[in-house]
Design a protein around this motif. Structure first.
Motif, PDB file in Angstrom:
ATOM      1  N   VAL A 249       0.848  -1.185   0.000  1.00 55.83           N
ATOM      2  CA  VAL A 249       0.000   0.000   0.000  1.00 55.83           C
ATOM      3  C   VAL A 249       0.885   1.237   0.000  1.00 55.83           C
ATOM      4  O   VAL A 249       1.887   1.298   0.703  1.00 55.83           O
ATOM      5  N   VAL A 250       0.497   2.214  -0.800  1.00 58.99           N
ATOM      6  CA  VAL A 250       1.147   3.517  -0.815  1.00 58.99           C
ATOM      7  C   VAL A 250       0.110   4.548  -0.387  1.00 58.99           C
ATOM      8  O   VAL A 250      -1.034   4.513  -0.837  1.00 58.99           O
TER       9      VAL A 250
ATOM     10  N   ILE B 252      -7.486   1.951  -5.996  1.00 58.62           N
ATOM     11  CA  ILE B 252      -7.226   3.331  -5.581  1.00 58.62           C
ATOM     12  C   ILE B 252      -8.409   3.835  -4.769  1.00 58.62           C
ATOM     13  O   ILE B 252      -9.564   3.647  -5.163  1.00 58.62           O
ATOM     14  N   GLU B 253      -8.123   4.463  -3.635  1.00 56.26           N
ATOM     15  CA  GLU B 253      -9.146   5.097  -2.804  1.00 56.26           C
ATOM     16  C   GLU B 253      -8.720   6.540  -2.570  1.00 56.26           C
ATOM     17  O   GLU B 253      -7.582   6.802  -2.210  1.00 56.26           O
TER      18      GLU B 253
ATOM     19  N   ASN C  63       0.017  -4.626  -6.682  1.00 59.14           N
ATOM     20  CA  ASN C  63       0.306  -6.055  -6.781  1.00 59.14           C
ATOM     21  C   ASN C  63       1.688  -6.292  -7.390  1.00 59.14           C
ATOM     22  O   ASN C  63       2.059  -7.415  -7.692  1.00 59.14           O
ATOM     23  N   GLN C  64       2.420  -5.212  -7.592  1.00 55.21           N
ATOM     24  CA  GLN C  64       3.837  -5.256  -7.983  1.00 55.21           C
ATOM     25  C   GLN C  64       4.422  -3.881  -7.681  1.00 55.21           C
ATOM     26  O   GLN C  64       3.706  -2.970  -7.310  1.00 55.21           O
ATOM     27  N   ALA C  65       5.717  -3.737  -7.835  1.00 56.70           N
ATOM     28  CA  ALA C  65       6.388  -2.479  -7.490  1.00 56.70           C
ATOM     29  C   ALA C  65       5.820  -1.309  -8.292  1.00 56.70           C
ATOM     30  O   ALA C  65       5.661  -1.393  -9.500  1.00 56.70           O
ATOM     31  N   VAL C  66       5.503  -0.233  -7.594  1.00 58.04           N
ATOM     32  CA  VAL C  66       5.024   1.013  -8.204  1.00 58.04           C
ATOM     33  C   VAL C  66       5.818   2.150  -7.566  1.00 58.04           C
ATOM     34  O   VAL C  66       5.902   2.231  -6.343  1.00 58.04           O
ATOM     35  N   THR C  67       6.391   3.028  -8.387  1.00 55.27           N
ATOM     36  CA  THR C  67       7.178   4.140  -7.854  1.00 55.27           C
ATOM     37  C   THR C  67       6.418   5.455  -7.972  1.00 55.27           C
ATOM     38  O   THR C  67       5.487   5.589  -8.769  1.00 55.27           O
ATOM     39  N   GLU C  68       6.859   6.403  -7.200  1.00 57.64           N
ATOM     40  CA  GLU C  68       6.312   7.751  -7.272  1.00 57.64           C
ATOM     41  C   GLU C  68       6.517   8.324  -8.672  1.00 57.64           C
ATOM     42  O   GLU C  68       5.631   8.995  -9.210  1.00 57.64           O
TER      43      GLU C  68
ATOM     44  N   LYS D  22       4.322   7.726   0.453  1.00 49.68           N
ATOM     45  CA  LYS D  22       4.882   6.884   1.510  1.00 49.68           C
ATOM     46  C   LYS D  22       4.381   5.457   1.337  1.00 49.68           C
ATOM     47  O   LYS D  22       3.181   5.203   1.384  1.00 49.68           O
ATOM     48  N   ALA D  23       5.328   4.531   1.155  1.00 48.80           N
ATOM     49  CA  ALA D  23       4.995   3.120   1.085  1.00 48.80           C
ATOM     50  C   ALA D  23       4.732   2.636   2.519  1.00 48.80           C
ATOM     51  O   ALA D  23       5.505   2.931   3.427  1.00 48.80           O
TER      52      ALA D  23
END
Length: 91
Positions: free
Chosen positions: A16-17, A46-47, A64-69, A88-89
């Motif tokens: 979660v980010v 997304i919420e 469900n996999q790496a996501v960056t800013e 913030k992860a």
């Protein structure tokens, strides 16, 4: 005004980010941010809810996999009016 940032960012992998985004002023804006971020590979859900300060919205991104800013900022696009100001992860 969105700012494109391509530096090193923390990735969320199967997690979660919590992001803070400015420029979300109405339901149509919420829908557009949701649509744009949903196109990023790895974004599962997304919420969007009210932020702590006026003009800021809290965006919770489940992955469900790496996501960056940087990926999220590219997805929102330069000139879209949406800007990620915090990322913030969560564990």
């Amino acid at each position: 005004m969105a700012i494109l940032w391509l530096g090193t960012a923390t990735a969320a992998d199967h997690g979660v980010v919590e992001a803070t985004v400015t420029g979300i002023r109405c339901q149509a804006c919420r829908a557009e941010v949701t649509r744009l971020l949903s196109e990023v590979p790895g974004v599962a859900n997304i919420e969007i809810s009210g932020g702590e300060k006026a003009g800021e919205q809290k965006v919770v991104i489940r992955t469900n996999q790496a996501v960056t800013e940087a990926q999220a900022k590219v997805a929102l696009g330069d000139g879209s009016g949406f800007e990620i100001i915090a990322w913030k992860a969560k564990d």
